[in-house]
Design a protein around this motif. Structure first.
Motif, PDB file in Angstrom:
ATOM      1  N   TRP A 339      22.561  42.089  48.962  1.00 28.76           N
ATOM      2  CA  TRP A 339      22.780  43.528  49.157  1.00 28.76           C
ATOM      3  C   TRP A 339      22.272  43.967  50.523  1.00 28.76           C
ATOM      4  N   LEU A 340      21.056  43.574  50.864  1.00 29.25           N
ATOM      5  CA  LEU A 340      20.465  43.974  52.141  1.00 29.25           C
ATOM      6  C   LEU A 340      21.308  43.490  53.318  1.00 29.25           C
ATOM      7  N   ALA A 341      21.790  42.261  53.209  1.00 28.54           N
ATOM      8  CA  ALA A 341      22.579  41.691  54.308  1.00 28.54           C
ATOM      9  C   ALA A 341      23.910  42.402  54.493  1.00 28.54           C
ATOM     10  N   ALA A 342      24.421  43.048  53.434  1.00 36.22           N
ATOM     11  CA  ALA A 342      25.753  43.644  53.486  1.00 36.22           C
ATOM     12  C   ALA A 342      25.752  45.140  53.789  1.00 36.22           C
ATOM     13  N   ILE A 343      24.589  45.765  53.894  1.00 33.69           N
ATOM     14  CA  ILE A 343      24.539  47.208  54.149  1.00 33.69           C
ATOM     15  C   ILE A 343      25.104  47.506  55.536  1.00 33.69           C
ATOM     16  N   PRO A 344      26.104  48.364  55.625  1.00 34.89           N
ATOM     17  CA  PRO A 344      26.689  48.675  56.944  1.00 34.89           C
ATOM     18  C   PRO A 344      25.695  49.404  57.844  1.00 34.89           C
ATOM     19  N   ASP A 345      25.772  49.155  59.103  1.00 29.45           N
ATOM     20  CA  ASP A 345      24.931  49.864  60.070  1.00 29.45           C
ATOM     21  C   ASP A 345      25.168  51.368  59.969  1.00 29.45           C
ATOM     22  N   GLY A 346      24.077  52.102  59.948  1.00 31.76           N
ATOM     23  CA  GLY A 346      24.179  53.558  59.939  1.00 31.76           C
ATOM     24  C   GLY A 346      24.355  54.176  58.571  1.00 31.76           C
ATOM     25  N   MET A 347      24.542  53.383  57.530  1.00 28.76           N
ATOM     26  CA  MET A 347      24.720  53.935  56.189  1.00 28.76           C
ATOM     27  C   MET A 347      23.380  54.455  55.671  1.00 28.76           C
ATOM     28  N   ALA A 348      23.380  55.687  55.146  1.00 25.39           N
ATOM     29  CA  ALA A 348      22.144  56.268  54.622  1.00 25.39           C
ATOM     30  C   ALA A 348      22.478  57.402  53.666  1.00 25.39           C
ATOM     31  N   VAL A 349      21.593  57.594  52.712  1.00 30.64           N
ATOM     32  CA  VAL A 349      21.700  58.699  51.760  1.00 30.64           C
ATOM     33  C   VAL A 349      21.180  59.958  52.443  1.00 30.64           C
ATOM     34  N   ASP A 350      21.811  61.082  52.172  1.00 27.49           N
ATOM     35  CA  ASP A 350      21.386  62.362  52.745  1.00 27.49           C
ATOM     36  C   ASP A 350      19.898  62.572  52.474  1.00 27.49           C
ATOM     37  N   SER A 351      19.131  62.831  53.528  1.00 29.05           N
ATOM     38  CA  SER A 351      17.673  62.951  53.401  1.00 29.05           C
ATOM     39  C   SER A 351      17.247  64.127  52.528  1.00 29.05           C
ATOM     40  N   ALA A 352      18.155  65.071  52.280  1.00 32.04           N
ATOM     41  CA  ALA A 352      17.803  66.233  51.456  1.00 32.04           C
ATOM     42  C   ALA A 352      17.409  65.815  50.046  1.00 32.04           C
ATOM     43  N   TRP A 353      17.992  64.731  49.558  1.00 31.01           N
ATOM     44  CA  TRP A 353      17.711  64.238  48.199  1.00 31.01           C
ATOM     45  C   TRP A 353      16.272  63.736  48.108  1.00 31.01           C
ATOM     46  N   ALA A 354      15.859  62.845  48.985  1.00 34.30           N
ATOM     47  CA  ALA A 354      14.491  62.351  48.980  1.00 34.30           C
ATOM     48  C   ALA A 354      13.498  63.466  49.302  1.00 34.30           C
ATOM     49  N   ASP A 355      13.875  64.393  50.181  1.00 28.23           N
ATOM     50  CA  ASP A 355      12.984  65.489  50.531  1.00 28.23           C
ATOM     51  C   ASP A 355      12.696  66.365  49.313  1.00 28.23           C
ATOM     52  N   ARG A 356      13.736  66.626  48.508  1.00 25.19           N
ATOM     53  CA  ARG A 356      13.545  67.453  47.314  1.00 25.19           C
ATOM     54  C   ARG A 356      12.603  66.762  46.331  1.00 25.19           C
ATOM     55  N   LEU A 357      12.811  65.455  46.129  1.00 21.27           N
ATOM     56  CA  LEU A 357      11.959  64.721  45.197  1.00 21.27           C
ATOM     57  C   LEU A 357      10.513  64.683  45.674  1.00 21.27           C
ATOM     58  N   ASN A 358      10.326  64.549  46.966  1.00 21.54           N
ATOM     59  CA  ASN A 358       8.959  64.527  47.496  1.00 21.54           C
ATOM     60  C   ASN A 358       8.297  65.893  47.442  1.00 21.54           C
ATOM     61  N   LEU A 359       9.098  66.951  47.502  1.00 27.36           N
ATOM     62  CA  LEU A 359       8.542  68.290  47.318  1.00 27.36           C
ATOM     63  C   LEU A 359       7.978  68.426  45.912  1.00 27.36           C
ATOM     64  N   TRP A 360       8.765  67.983  44.914  1.00 31.40           N
ATOM     65  CA  TRP A 360       8.276  68.004  43.534  1.00 31.40           C
ATOM     66  C   TRP A 360       7.049  67.118  43.375  1.00 31.40           C
ATOM     67  N   ARG A 361       7.097  65.949  44.010  1.00 38.55           N
ATOM     68  CA  ARG A 361       5.978  65.020  43.897  1.00 38.55           C
ATOM     69  C   ARG A 361       4.707  65.641  44.471  1.00 38.55           C
ATOM     70  N   GLY A 362       4.829  66.297  45.609  1.00 34.91           N
ATOM     71  CA  GLY A 362       3.662  66.941  46.207  1.00 34.91           C
ATOM     72  C   GLY A 362       3.079  68.016  45.306  1.00 34.91           C
ATOM     73  N   GLU A 363       3.952  68.800  44.660  1.00 39.08           N
ATOM     74  CA  GLU A 363       3.490  69.843  43.738  1.00 39.08           C
ATOM     75  C   GLU A 363       2.760  69.225  42.548  1.00 39.08           C
ATOM     76  N   PHE A 364       3.279  68.083  42.075  1.00 40.58           N
ATOM     77  CA  PHE A 364       2.638  67.423  40.944  1.00 40.58           C
ATOM     78  C   PHE A 364       1.223  66.972  41.298  1.00 40.58           C
ATOM     79  N   TRP A 365       1.076  66.306  42.429  1.00 32.05           N
ATOM     80  CA  TRP A 365      -0.238  65.763  42.782  1.00 32.05           C
ATOM     81  C   TRP A 365      -1.229  66.864  43.140  1.00 32.05           C
ATOM     82  N   GLN A 366      -0.723  67.960  43.664  1.00 29.67           N
ATOM     83  CA  GLN A 366      -1.611  69.093  43.927  1.00 29.67           C
ATOM     84  C   GLN A 366      -2.143  69.659  42.609  1.00 29.67           C
ATOM     85  N   ALA A 367      -1.251  69.763  41.610  1.00 30.32           N
ATOM     86  CA  ALA A 367      -1.669  70.290  40.312  1.00 30.32           C
ATOM     87  C   ALA A 367      -2.596  69.317  39.585  1.00 30.32           C
ATOM     88  N   ALA A 368      -2.385  68.009  39.819  1.00 29.78           N
ATOM     89  CA  ALA A 368      -3.195  67.002  39.124  1.00 29.78           C
ATOM     90  C   ALA A 368      -4.646  67.021  39.588  1.00 29.78           C
TER      91      ALA A 368
END
Length: 589
Positions: A339-368
């Motif tokens: 899989w790693l060898a076949a990933i096309p150059d420049g292919m990436a998931v929209d960063s908004a998805w990971a950013d949203r998840l990390n926003l939730w993650r940050g809220e969780f750890w702050q509350a914890a």
């Protein structure tokens, strides 16, 4: 040069040495005397570790195999010895851990005559192994040993059982009538890793390209195939968020920006489960997609627009519990390499998805943080995790029982070093695992200090192995969660709503006194001040340490278990997370 003749026991030992077996776990008995004589004479080439109980020896072998990536070898005597080993072999087998169990059996010449300890051992282990056979002639031993290693390490790894009668162990064979060759590729697992077809890899990449919110789910197979570093490289190349099951923990460091957290029922992260719910493509790596990760096959909720990819070394689990858009049968590490060898150059998931998840993650750890800072008595498990996190400045092998420590450790323990591992037996959830498992972990990785986490119900089942840890000079840190009950079962009884519990409480004790009886450095902890001081001293000390902590029971305050919180009317996905929910009145009221 081999001698002209060898006994069956000598043939067995020579074959194990040829497979580069370094450690044999076992218990002496009536029927394995010839084997012990052969091991004694070969002790400069292979080490025998005497254990105090066959089940504990099996758990040691389990941890050794998981961390060495080699099939572990366990030997037991006939009758009760075989029966005592059964739970550990079953756990290893259904956790895809290769163990070769050798039962030294009653003599063939006495078969069917009612000799003491006679038992059809081969049949006993058939349901919980990949193969279970009785060997009836010493000349057949090399053939069966090769078959055992081949089967244990190929395809989905698992347990294999060889039954060798005492008179077969003693039988003498001319060396020129047998072949002692080995298949070296079967000394590690997976022995014959299969990758994916080029067409399947292209289809996987196309599915990711078409998705807006793809999510990679790292299961236990990811760790079993040592694929964590490749998963991280794939995640970084694609900006692809990763969640993990309990058995997939430590595939990536917890502080990585793409390592979102634990999914499923037990010890889950609400932001990780929310990621599962919102994902439009789930890529399961090495997961059976069983009852815990799916919360009884109710999670994530049904969504005809969500596509599922499942990659597993065992074809029989592909699509077994899901309708897959793509199923790939292969070793996770080999598939990830393709899989790693076949990933096309420049292919990436929209960063908004990971950013949203990390926003939730940050809220969780702050509350914890409020959970971490609670010094009330009896000590909360969360406060213990905080104290542990403060000490995690290097690699550790962390072995936990599946009871009291699991939900809070799974949710809150932070492992930042890529060499650290966190292991919980999840196939059958039997207690008594962690304390003996630290022995296997130390023998597999002597350069990494092991930590054992267990409740008092578990400790009572394996405390005899304290002597083994002392004898072998294992520098483990043993942490005992002392709440004087079978906490998990007591909580389940309370969850029925009537607050009635029965036969789940037992006499509380100062377990540090038991550890001291074995000449182990031990601490009794009843306060936050005691806890911080004891852990600081334990981590600074380079020998075996036992810490007995009086802790709040998970039967009194609900732990982070999704199905339990939902059952008592709370939203498990809420951020800040649900905390301090009482399950019922204390048992004494």
């Amino acid at each position: 040069m081999h001698p002209i003749h060898l006994s069956g026991a000598e043939i067995l030992v020579e074959m194990l040495i040829a497979y580069e077996v370094e450690v044999i776990f076992g218990v002496p008995g009536d029927t394995n005397v010839p084997l012990y004589d052969a091991m004694r004479r070969a002790q400069d080439r292979v080490r025998h570790v005497m254990v105090r109980d066959e089940r504990s020896g099996g758990f040691m072998a389990d941890a050794y195999a998981r961390l060495s990536n080699k099939p572990a070898v366990m030997e037991v005597p006939s009758g009760a010895g075989a029966m005592y080993a059964l739970p550990a072999i079953a756990e290893a087998h259904y956790s895809s851990v290769p163990i070769i169990l050798i039962t030294s059996d009653t003599p063939l010449k006495m078969e069917g005559q009612g000799v003491i300890t006679e038992l059809e051992c081969a049949k006993l282990f058939e349901p919980v192994t990949k193969g279970s056979w009785q060997i009836k002639a010493a000349r057949k031993l090399p053939e069966y040993v090769r078959r055992a290693f081949r089967l244990a390490t190929s395809g989905r790894p698992g347990a294999v059982h060889l039954v060798i009668p005492e008179d077969v162990l003693a039988e003498v064979v001319a060396v020129d009538t047998i072949s002692l060759h080995v298949e070296t590729e079967c000394g590690h697992f997976p022995s014959h890793p299969a990758g994916a077809g080029a067409g399947q890899i292209r289809e996987l990449i196309e599915l990711i390209g078409a998705a807006k919110r793809p999510l990679l789910v790292a299961g236990g197979g990811t760790n079993r195939s040592k694929a964590g570093p490749l998963v991280q490289k794939i995640a970084e190349r694609l900006n692809l968020p990763v969640v993990n099951t309990i058995t997939g923990q430590s595939a990536m460091a917890d502080d990585h920006s793409l390592a979102i957290g634990v999914v499923g029922d037990n010890g889950f992260h609400p932001h990780a489960n929310r990621a599962m719910e919102e994902a439009d493509l789930l890529i399961y790596l090495g997961s059976k997609i069983g009852s815990v990760v799916t919360i009884g096959w109710t999670f994530p909720s049904a969504n005809r627009h969500r596509k599922i990819v499942q990659v597993d070394i065992d074809a029989s689990v592909l699509g077994h519990n899901t309708e897959n858009a793509l199923s790939i049968c292969g070793d996770i590490r080999a598939v990830c390499q393709d899989w790693l060898a076949a990933i096309p150059d420049g292919m990436a998931v929209d960063s908004a998805w990971a950013d949203r998840l990390n926003l939730w993650r940050g809220e969780f750890w702050q509350a914890a943080q409020s959970e971490f800072d609670d010094d009330s008595l009896p000590l909360k498990p969360q406060r213990i995790v905080k104290a542990l996190n403060a000490q995690m400045d290097r690699p550790y092998s962390i072995l936990s029982d599946p009871g009291t420590p699991t939900p809070h450790m799974t949710r809150l323990l932070r492992l930042h070093d890529v060499e650290s591992v966190f292991i919980i037996p999840r196939a059958y959830g039997g207690l008594g695992y962690a304390l003996p498992a630290v022995v296997g972990a130390h023998l597999a990785r002597p350069h990494v200090r092991p930590i054992g986490l267990f409740g008092d119900g578990s400790f009572a089942m394996s405390m005899g192995e304290l002597e083994t840890l002392v004898r072998l000079d294992v520098p483990a840190i043993l942490i005992h969660f002392n709440n004087a009950c079978f906490g998990w079962i007591k909580a389940l009884q309370r969850l029925h709503g009537h607050n009635a519990t029965y036969s789940v409480d037992f006499t509380g004790l100062d377990a540090s006194l038991l550890a001291k009886a074995f000449s182990i450095k031990a601490f009794r902890v009843v306060s936050a001040e005691d806890l911080d001081a004891a852990l600081a001293e334990a981590f600074a000390f380079d020998g075996l340490v036992f810490i007995d902590i009086v802790v709040e029971s998970i039967a009194d305050v609900a732990p982070p278990v999704y199905s339990w919180l939902r059952r008592i009317g709370h939203d498990p996905l809420s951020i800040p997370p649900v905390t301090n929910v009482r399950l019922g009145m204390p048992a004494s009221s």
